[in-house]
Scaffold this motif. Structure first.
Motif, PDB file in Angstrom:
ATOM      1  N   PHE A 105      94.703   7.447  15.410  1.00 21.08           N
ATOM      2  CA  PHE A 105      94.133   7.803  16.714  1.00 21.08           C
ATOM      3  C   PHE A 105      92.740   8.390  16.556  1.00 21.08           C
ATOM      4  O   PHE A 105      91.815   8.065  17.301  1.00 21.08           O
ATOM      5  N   ALA A 106      92.587   9.262  15.559  1.00 20.40           N
ATOM      6  CA  ALA A 106      91.273   9.850  15.319  1.00 20.40           C
ATOM      7  C   ALA A 106      90.259   8.789  14.912  1.00 20.40           C
ATOM      8  O   ALA A 106      89.101   8.813  15.340  1.00 20.40           O
ATOM      9  N   ARG A 126      90.192   5.555  15.650  1.00 20.27           N
ATOM     10  CA  ARG A 126      89.835   4.551  16.662  1.00 20.27           C
ATOM     11  C   ARG A 126      89.115   5.157  17.858  1.00 20.27           C
ATOM     12  O   ARG A 126      88.584   4.418  18.690  1.00 20.27           O
ATOM     13  N   GLN A 127      89.088   6.480  17.970  1.00 21.68           N
ATOM     14  CA  GLN A 127      88.411   7.122  19.084  1.00 21.68           C
ATOM     15  C   GLN A 127      86.947   6.699  19.225  1.00 21.68           C
ATOM     16  O   GLN A 127      86.490   6.416  20.341  1.00 21.68           O
ATOM     17  N   THR A 129      97.577   3.892  23.677  1.00 24.50           N
ATOM     18  CA  THR A 129      96.710   4.650  22.775  1.00 24.50           C
ATOM     19  C   THR A 129      95.271   4.179  22.886  1.00 24.50           C
ATOM     20  O   THR A 129      94.329   4.987  22.938  1.00 24.50           O
ATOM     21  N   THR A 141      91.986   6.363  24.407  1.00 27.55           N
ATOM     22  CA  THR A 141      90.665   6.498  23.799  1.00 27.55           C
ATOM     23  C   THR A 141      89.575   6.064  24.777  1.00 27.55           C
ATOM     24  O   THR A 141      88.476   6.623  24.778  1.00 27.55           O
ATOM     25  N   LEU A 180      89.101   9.068  27.089  1.00 30.26           N
ATOM     26  CA  LEU A 180      88.408  10.187  26.458  1.00 30.26           C
ATOM     27  C   LEU A 180      87.026   9.794  25.940  1.00 30.26           C
ATOM     28  O   LEU A 180      86.065  10.566  26.068  1.00 30.26           O
ATOM     29  N   GLY A 181      86.921   8.602  25.343  1.00 34.58           N
ATOM     30  CA  GLY A 181      85.669   8.184  24.720  1.00 34.58           C
ATOM     31  C   GLY A 181      84.485   8.152  25.658  1.00 34.58           C
ATOM     32  O   GLY A 181      83.451   8.804  25.401  1.00 34.58           O
ATOM     33  N   GLU A 192      79.797   9.574  17.497  1.00 34.17           N
ATOM     34  CA  GLU A 192      80.582   8.365  17.178  1.00 34.17           C
ATOM     35  C   GLU A 192      80.554   8.064  15.690  1.00 34.17           C
ATOM     36  O   GLU A 192      81.589   7.781  15.074  1.00 34.17           O
TER      37      GLU A 192
END
Length: 430
Positions: free
Chosen positions: A38-39, A41-42, A165, A169, A172-173, A193
């Motif tokens: 998850f971290a 691919r954010q 998921t 992102t 949030l992204g 990024e």
């Protein structure tokens, strides 16, 4: 007519329970790759919007900003399947570590060039390695689920979970990137990024125990036929181009709309609403035990997406646009989830990372083309003209799925290719 498979009574005790997120997340070893994944691919959700906002700030043109972002998207689309094939052949870690290092460095170079008002050709040159080196963490996570579940009914739930998921992102992204670019510094989004890619990617690569094993026969690695040779994968690639056109068209058009009304900070909120719709419907899709054939669900998903996108260009207020964006987002998840689910039946295990990267690359390519087209429409025509891009892309995708849906039916696998020689493999039937 859709068919369903039921287990015999004597096998009920060993059969997986009804698909659900609780059962999925109790899969042994899942959290060891989910959290770092998850971290890692954010940053993917931050890249395009960060480039658009930075380059638009330094050049004053959405058309130029979209073109630079498009080069990044095209480069990623061309290189993602290649990196996926290398990951299938040599292992994910061997591809991921150099990839995150290259991406972080090239992203910082692109940032420096944009701030230095470098000529457009220099931005294009820097955008190529930035896009080409984007880590394909999402496909790698999906491939790890395939190894863990091995044909379990939970694969549909896993596909839905990954879609949720992804969309989390994308909630949030853009919010994070927009906040950083507008409240801190126009370059802050792209710098963040690059930093998150480096840290998250290396943490994910360190989880060696859950990565798919590399098939080896004797002292030679087993080589599988390319996923692109499968007709169904080619159909899904075109279909996913349409999804990419929605993402790209929405990013540029929403940014242009919020700037035109003097509220650029609302860009992240509107795009987050769009992504939230995707996330909500993804949660629902993963909790349902579907009885209809996935090919039918894919057609229905694209019909709904095309209808929802048809009203975007006529919206002229924030509430209306937020509502339509939410609806469009809710229509994306069923199409995405079903497409990824179809890969399991269409593609042998040794080529699935490549197949997933073809689909991810198709989304990136569609997004890259869409940001360019939407940017040009916004610069040259009326405000909101960029919203015609998602409509055109989804209509094209729908026509392709309708015309070629028979190619999405999985055929029995009687052979696999190893060093050019066909070998019969036993097939387990539940």
């Amino acid at each position: 007519m859709a068919s369903t498979v039921t287990s015999e009574p004597s096998k009920d005790s060993s059969a997986p329970p009804r698909p659900g997120y609780g059962n999925l997340l109790r899969t042994r070893g899942a959290w060891t790759f989910l959290l770092p994944g998850f971290a890692a691919r954010q940053p993917f959700a931050m890249l395009t919007i960060s480039i658009v906002l930075l380059v638009q700030h330094t050049t004053g043109s959405y058309g130029v900003a979209g073109a630079v972002a498009a080069v990044t998207g095209v480069s990623m689309a061309l290189c993602a399947p290649w990196t996926g094939r290398l990951a299938d052949r040599y292992g994910q870690r061997a591809v991921l570590v150099p990839g995150v290092l290259a991406h972080s460095l090239s992203g910082l170079v692109l940032t420096a060039l944009a701030l230095g008002h470098a000529p457009l050709w220099a931005l294009f040159v820097a955008a190529v390695p930035t896009g080409a080196s984007v880590p394909q963490v999402g496909p790698m996570v999906r491939a790890r689920w395939g190894v863990k579940l091995k044909g379990s009914p939970l694969m549909t739930t896993a596909a839905a979970f990954e879609s949720v998921t992804d969309e989390l992102t994308f909630v949030l992204g853009p919010l994070l990137a927009t906040a950083l670019c507008t409240a801190v510094n126009p370059a802050a989004g792209l710098v963040t990024e690059a930093s998150l890619t480096l840290i998250g990617g290396l943490l994910f690569a360190a989880q060696r125990g859950t990565q798919p094993s590399v098939a080896v026969k004797g002292h030679a690695r087993v080589e599988h036929a390319s996923a692109l040779s499968i007709p169904g994968v080619r159909v899904l690639i075109v279909a996913f181009l349409g999804i990419g056109s929605v993402f790209g068209g929405m990013q540029v058009s929403l940014a242009a709309f919020t700037e035109s009304i003097g509220e650029p900070g609302l860009n992240g909120v509107l795009y987050g609403t769009f992504a939230a719709g995707n996330m909500i419907s993804g949660v629902v899709c993963g909790a349902v035990a579907w009885k209809s054939a996935p090919q039918q669900r894919l057609v229905v998903g694209y019909v709904a997406l095309a209808l929802a996108a048809s009203g975007l260009w006529a919206a002229h207020s924030v509430p209306v646009l937020a509502g339509l964006g939410l609806l469009v987002g809710m229509c994306i998840a069923p199409a995405l989830i079903t497409g990824y689910t179809l890969v399991e039946g269409l593609v042998p295990a040794g080529a699935r990372t490549e197949a997933f990267t073809w689909l991810t690359g198709a989304v990136a390519l569609g997004q890259g083309v869409a940001v360019t087209a939407a940017g040009q429409l916004e610069d040259r025509f009326w405000g909101g003209a960029g919203f015609l891009v998602p409509l055109a892309g989804t209509v094209l995708a729908l026509g392709t799925v309708l015309a070629l849906r028979s190619r999405l039916v999985a055929r029995p696998r009687g052979r696999t290719v190893a060093r050019g020689v066909g070998h019969r493999l036993p097939v387990t039937v539940d």
